[in-house]
Design an enzyme around this catalytic site. Structure first.
Site, PDB file in Angstrom:
ATOM      1  N   ASP A 278       0.849  -1.078   0.023  1.00 19.78           N
ATOM      2  CA  ASP A 278      -0.105  -0.058  -0.025  1.00 19.78           C
ATOM      3  C   ASP A 278       0.980   1.168  -0.073  1.00 19.78           C
ATOM      4  O   ASP A 278       1.480   1.350   1.004  1.00 19.78           O
ATOM      5  CB  ASP A 278      -0.858  -0.086   1.180  1.00 19.78           C
ATOM      6  CG  ASP A 278      -1.860   1.094   1.493  1.00 19.78           C
ATOM      7  OD1 ASP A 278      -1.957   1.488   0.345  1.00 19.78           O
ATOM      8  OD2 ASP A 278      -2.215   1.538   2.366  1.00 19.78           O
ATOM      9  N   LYS A 279       0.916   2.024  -0.974  1.00 26.20           N
ATOM     10  CA  LYS A 279       1.745   3.015  -1.208  1.00 26.20           C
ATOM     11  C   LYS A 279       2.321   3.943   0.033  1.00 26.20           C
ATOM     12  O   LYS A 279       3.552   3.901   0.570  1.00 26.20           O
ATOM     13  CB  LYS A 279       1.664   3.894  -2.534  1.00 26.20           C
ATOM     14  CG  LYS A 279       2.721   4.983  -2.799  1.00 26.20           C
ATOM     15  CD  LYS A 279       2.476   5.990  -3.421  1.00 26.20           C
ATOM     16  CE  LYS A 279       2.768   7.076  -2.760  1.00 26.20           C
ATOM     17  NZ  LYS A 279       2.210   8.483  -2.776  1.00 26.20           N
TER      18      LYS A 279
ATOM     19  N   ASP B 209      -1.309   0.314   6.536  1.00 23.06           N
ATOM     20  CA  ASP B 209      -1.205   0.676   7.827  1.00 23.06           C
ATOM     21  C   ASP B 209      -2.422  -0.095   8.407  1.00 23.06           C
ATOM     22  O   ASP B 209      -3.719  -0.256   7.673  1.00 23.06           O
ATOM     23  CB  ASP B 209      -1.422   2.165   8.008  1.00 23.06           C
ATOM     24  CG  ASP B 209      -2.508   2.764   7.445  1.00 23.06           C
ATOM     25  OD1 ASP B 209      -3.346   1.848   6.912  1.00 23.06           O
ATOM     26  OD2 ASP B 209      -2.644   3.914   6.974  1.00 23.06           O
TER      27      ASP B 209
END
Length: 690
Positions: free
Chosen positions: A384-385, A581
C-alpha cells in the site's frame, strides 16, 4: 490468546467467525493441557523443577556406589568377591531408594501423561525402569536369573542428569522473553512538588513525571517535558542508530538514554506500555500452535506407542530365540529408554520461542504463527503505497520566482513564515527546506487556514498567500502559467502571492524511501512479485512502480475496494501478503494470507495484522520473509534430526547388531538426552540477518 478473533470482520457472511471463536477456545484448553503434559512450558515450575533433577542426581549417585560394589557382575569385572548373608536384601534396599527417589519424577510423569491420554517420554522411561525394578525384586525373592540393580541405578542416574541438561538447554533457549522484561529498570526517579524521590517501578502511574539520568533505562512510555538526548531504542524497534529526542518527543519504556538528562511525563506505565504489549503478544504467539507444531506432537505420541510396541516385540523375539529372560528384558528396557519422542516434542516449540522473541527485538512482531510460517510460501506482495515505499512526507523539489521581485530564498521565507502555524504536511515540508538552507524564520500574524486551498497571513506588513490551484478558482481568477517541466500529476504545486500578485511557485513531491528499491530487488530474487496498490492517480502510481521496477500497480483504488483486489489475486492461486497501515486497510490485511501492518510505530494494540513491523522500512518486509524461511528450515532440520535419531537408535537398542555391538541401557539413556540437547542447540543458532 484470542488473537484468532481478529479476522472476524473480514467477512461476516462466511460463518467462519464461529469456527474461529470455537477454535480459539479449543486452543486455550489445548494450551492448558499442553502446559501440564509438557513441564518445560511452565517456566515458573521449570525453575525449581530443573534444580530438583540435579539434586536427585547427586543423591542417587552417592547411593549408586554401594549398589555397584554389592553387584556380583561388577565384582567379577573388578576381580574381587565380597559377599555376606543377606547382601542381596541390602542391595534391594539401596536400589529401592534409587528407584523411588530418583525415578519419582518419571513415575509422576507417567501418571500425568496417561491421565491426559498423551503418552510421551516419561511414559517410556517409567515403563522401562519399573520393568527392570520389578524383575530384579522377583530375582531377589527366588526367580532364577540375574538381577538388574546396578543397570537400573546407573540408568536412573544418567536419566536424571540428562533430563537436567535438557531442561537447562531448553530454558536457555526460551529465556529470551525474560530478556525483554529485564529491559525495564527496577527503580524510578519520580519528581513530585519539586523534589525527586525513588520509587519501585510497579508503583509508577500515568501522569507521573520521571527524571531519566544519562545511561539509564527509560521506565515507561511517555513524552519529554524538558531536556534532549540521543536515545537507543535498538532493543525495541531494531533501529540501530540512537534517535535524537527533545521536548514533546515520545519515548518508549525500555530504551536506553544517552548523555542528556530527560524529564518525561508518563503516558504508558505498566501494562499500557509498548514493551508490555510486545511481551503479551510474544507469549500468546508462543502459546498458539501452528500446523507444523501439531504435526510434531502427533508424531511424538505415535513414536511413544511404537517404541513400547517395538520394546515388547524385541522382548518376545529374544526369548523365542532362546535367550535368557534377563537378556530379553534388558533389550526391551534399552529400546524404551533410547527412543526419544522428547526430541520431537521440543524440536518445534524451541524454534518458535526463539523466533518470536528474536523477531520482537528486531521490530517484527508476530501475532499469528501460522501466517508467519506461511510467509515462506508467498508469491505476491501488495504494497500500500503511502508510507511503506515512500516517506509519506512531502519534500520541496523546486522554488521558482515568477518575476524578479523576490529571490527563491525570500519566497521560501515568506511561505514558511505563514506556514509555520499549520500542521499540514506541506507546511512541514516547506519549514524543513527552510531549516536545511539555514534561513531565518520570519514572524507572521493574522494567520488563516483556507480549507482545501492553502494559508494566508501578514508578513513584514505584506499580505502573503500560499495556496494550490483551487484558490484561483475561488477568487475567479486564472491560474498563473506553470513553467514547463513541472509534472502536476506527481508533484504538488503551491503558488506564493504577495499583496495579491503571484510572485513564485514551490513544488513538493513525496520521495521514495532509500531502501525501497533494494527491498523490491531482493523480493525479485526470492521469486516474489510486488504490486503497488494506491488511491493515487494513475500517473503517480506508474511513476513509483516504474522507478522501483515493480511487477505492476493498481491505481485509484478506494479503501473499501482493497479487500476485493487482494481476493482477486488469491483467486488466481497466488499466496498474497499485504502491507498497509493497520487502520483503514484492516479488511484487506485480514483477507491476505499474511497481513503485515507497517508503520504503526509503537501503537500495537489496535492492529488486525498477522505481523506488525514497528519501523516502516520496506526492507523489514524482506527480513520478515527471509526470517520466516530460516525459522521453517530450523524446524525441519530439528524434526529431521529427531526422527533420524530414533530410526537409527531404536534398532541398535533392540540388538540388531548383536553380538558385534550392544547398546547398554545407560548408554541408550545418554544418547537419548544428547539427542534433545542437540535439538536445543540447533534452535539457538537461529539468527536474523539484517
Amino acid at each position: 490468546m484470542n488473537h484468532e478473533h481478529h479476522h472476524h470482520h473480514a467477512d461476516p457472511n462466511t460463518g467462519q467467525a464461529h469456527e474461529r471463536r470455537a477454535h480459539a477456545e479449543n486452543q486455550q484448553t489445548d494450551n492448558q493441557r499442553h502446559k501440564e503434559t509438557n513441564p518445560q512450558m511452565n517456566d515458573e515450575h521449570a525453575g525449581h523443577h530443573t534444580e530438583g533433577f540435579l539434586k536427585r542426581f547427586w543423591i542417587c549417585l552417592v547411593v549408586t556406589i554401594p549398589v555397584l560394589l554389592l553387584s556380583h557382575m561388577i565384582q567379577q569385572w573388578l576381580g574381587f568377591t565380597f559377599t555376606f548373608a543377606g547382601d542381596k536384601y541390602v542391595l534391594l534396599g539401596l536400589s529401592s531408594i534409587i528407584f523411588f527417589y530418583g525415578g519419582w519424577p518419571f513415575l509422576v510423569g507417567l501418571v500425568r501423561e496417561l491421565k491426559w491420554g498423551n503418552p510421551g517420554m516419561m511414559t517410556l522411561v517409567a515403563v522401562a525402569i519399573t520393568t527392570a525394578y520389578v524383575y530384579s525384586v522377583a530375582v531377589v525373592f527366588g526367580l532364577p536369573g540375574m538381577d538388574f540393580f546396578w543397570e537400573l541405578a546407573t540408568l536412573i542416574d544418567i536419566m536424571l542428569l540428562g533430563h537436567w541438561l535438557e531442561m537447562k538447554s531448553q530454558m536457555a533457549a526460551s529465556q529470551a522473553l525474560e530478556s525483554l522484561v529485564a529491559l525495564l529498570p527496577a527503580v524510578v526517579h519520580v519528581e513530585r512538588d519539586g523534589s525527586v524521590t525513588d520509587i519501585p517501578l510497579k508503583e509508577l502511574e500515568n501522569k507521573n513525571v520521571v527524571v531519566v539520568k544519562p545511561g539509564e533505562k527509560i521506565p515507561a512510555d511517555g513524552h519529554i517535558l524538558e531536556g534532549s538526548s540521543y536515545v537507543n531504542e535498538s532493543m525495541l524497534t531494531g533501529e540501530s542508530v540512537p534517535v535524537k529526542k527533545e521536548k514533546h518527543d515520545k519515548v518508549i519504556g525500555g530504551a536506553v538514554n544517552g548523555d542528556g538528562v530527560l524529564k518525561v511525563e508518563v503516558t504508558g506505565a505498566g501494562s499500557d506500555s509498548y514493551l508490555n504489549k510486545v511481551i503479551n503478544m510474544v507469549q500468546s504467539a508462543q502459546g498458539t500452535k501452528s500446523k507444523t507444531q501439531n504435526l510434531a506432537n502427533k508424531v511424538a505420541k505415535w513414536l511413544t506407542i511404537v517404541s513400547i510396541t517395538i520394546g515388547i516385540i524385541t522382548f518376545i523375539a529374544w526369548l523365542s530365540a532362546g535367550r535368557e529372560l534377563s537378556f530379553a528384558l534388558e533389550r526391551m528396557v534399552t529400546v524404551m529408554v533410547t527412543a526419544c519422542p522428547h526430541a520431537l516434542g521440543v524440536a518445534i516449540p524451541l524454534v518458535v520461542a526463539i523466533s518470536t522473541t528474536l523477531s520482537a527485538v528486531h521490530g517484527l512482531l508476530i501475532r499469528n504463527r501460522t501466517a508467519f510460517e506461511n510467509a515462506r510460501k508467498l508469491t505476491t506482495i501488495i504494497f500500500d503505497k503511502t508510507g511503506t515505499l515512500t516517506k509519506g512526507s512531502h519534500e520541496v523539489q523546486l522554488v521558482i520566482s515568477l518575476n524578479d521581485q523576490f529571490t527563491p530564498d525570500q519566497l521560501l521565507q515568506y511561505a514558511a513564515a505563514i506556514q509555520q502555524n499549520s500542521e499540514h504536511h506541506i507546511a512541514h515540508g516547506i519549514i524543513r527546506r527552510l531549516t536545511q538552507q539555514k534561513l531565518e524564520l520570519w514572524k507572521s500574524n493574522d494567520f488563516q487556514y483556507m480549507q482545501g486551498m492553502g494559508v494566508t497571513g501578514i508578513v513584514n506588513g505584506k499580505k502573503v498567500v500560499a495556496a494550490g490551484p483551487n484558490y484561483f478558482k475561488q477568487q475567479k481568477t486564472s491560474v498563473p502559467p506553470i513553467s514547463e517541466g513541472i509534472d502536476q500529476t506527481t508533484d504538488t504545486v503551491i503558488f506564493v502571492l504577495i499583496d495579491d500578485g503571484p510572485v513564485g511557485i514551490i513544488t513538493l513531491a513525496d520521495s521514495i524511501r532509500e531502501t525501497a528499491a533494494e527491498a523490491i530487488a531482493t523480493l525479485k530474487q526470492m521469486n516474489i512479485k510486488s504490486f503497488l496498490l494506491t488511491g493515487d492517480n494513475e500517473k503517480v502510481a506508474a511513476a513509483v512502480a516504474q522507478k522501483l521496477q515493480m511487477d505492476g500497480y493498481l491505481a485509484n483504488v478506494l479503501p473499501h475496494e482493497k479487500q476485493s483486489k487482494v481476493k482477486e489475486f488469491q483467486d488466481k492461486g497466488e499466496i498474497v501478503a499485504m502491507t498497509g497501515d493497520g487502520v483503514n486497510d484492516a479488511p484487506a490485511l485480514a483477507q491476505a494470507d499474511v497481513g503485515i501492518a507497517v508503520g504503526s510505530g509503537t501503537d500495537v494494540a489496535a492492529e488486525t495484522a498477522d505481523i506488525i513491523l514497528v519501523n516502516s522500512d520496506p526492507k523489514d518486509v524482506v527480513h520478515m520473509i527471509a526470517f520466516g524461511r530460516a525459522t521453517y528450515r530450523k524446524m525441519i532440520q530439528n524434526l529431521f534430526w529427531a526422527v533420524g535419531y530414533n530410526v537409527i537408535a531404536i534398532p541398535l537398542a533392540a540388538g540388531i547388531l548383536y553380538p558385534t555391538f550392544m547398546l547398554s541401557p545407560a548408554m541408550g539413556a545418554a544418547l537419548m538426552s544428547l539427542s534433545t540437547i542437540i535439538v536445543a542447540i540447533n534452535a539457538k543458532l537461529l539468527r536474523i540477518n539484517k
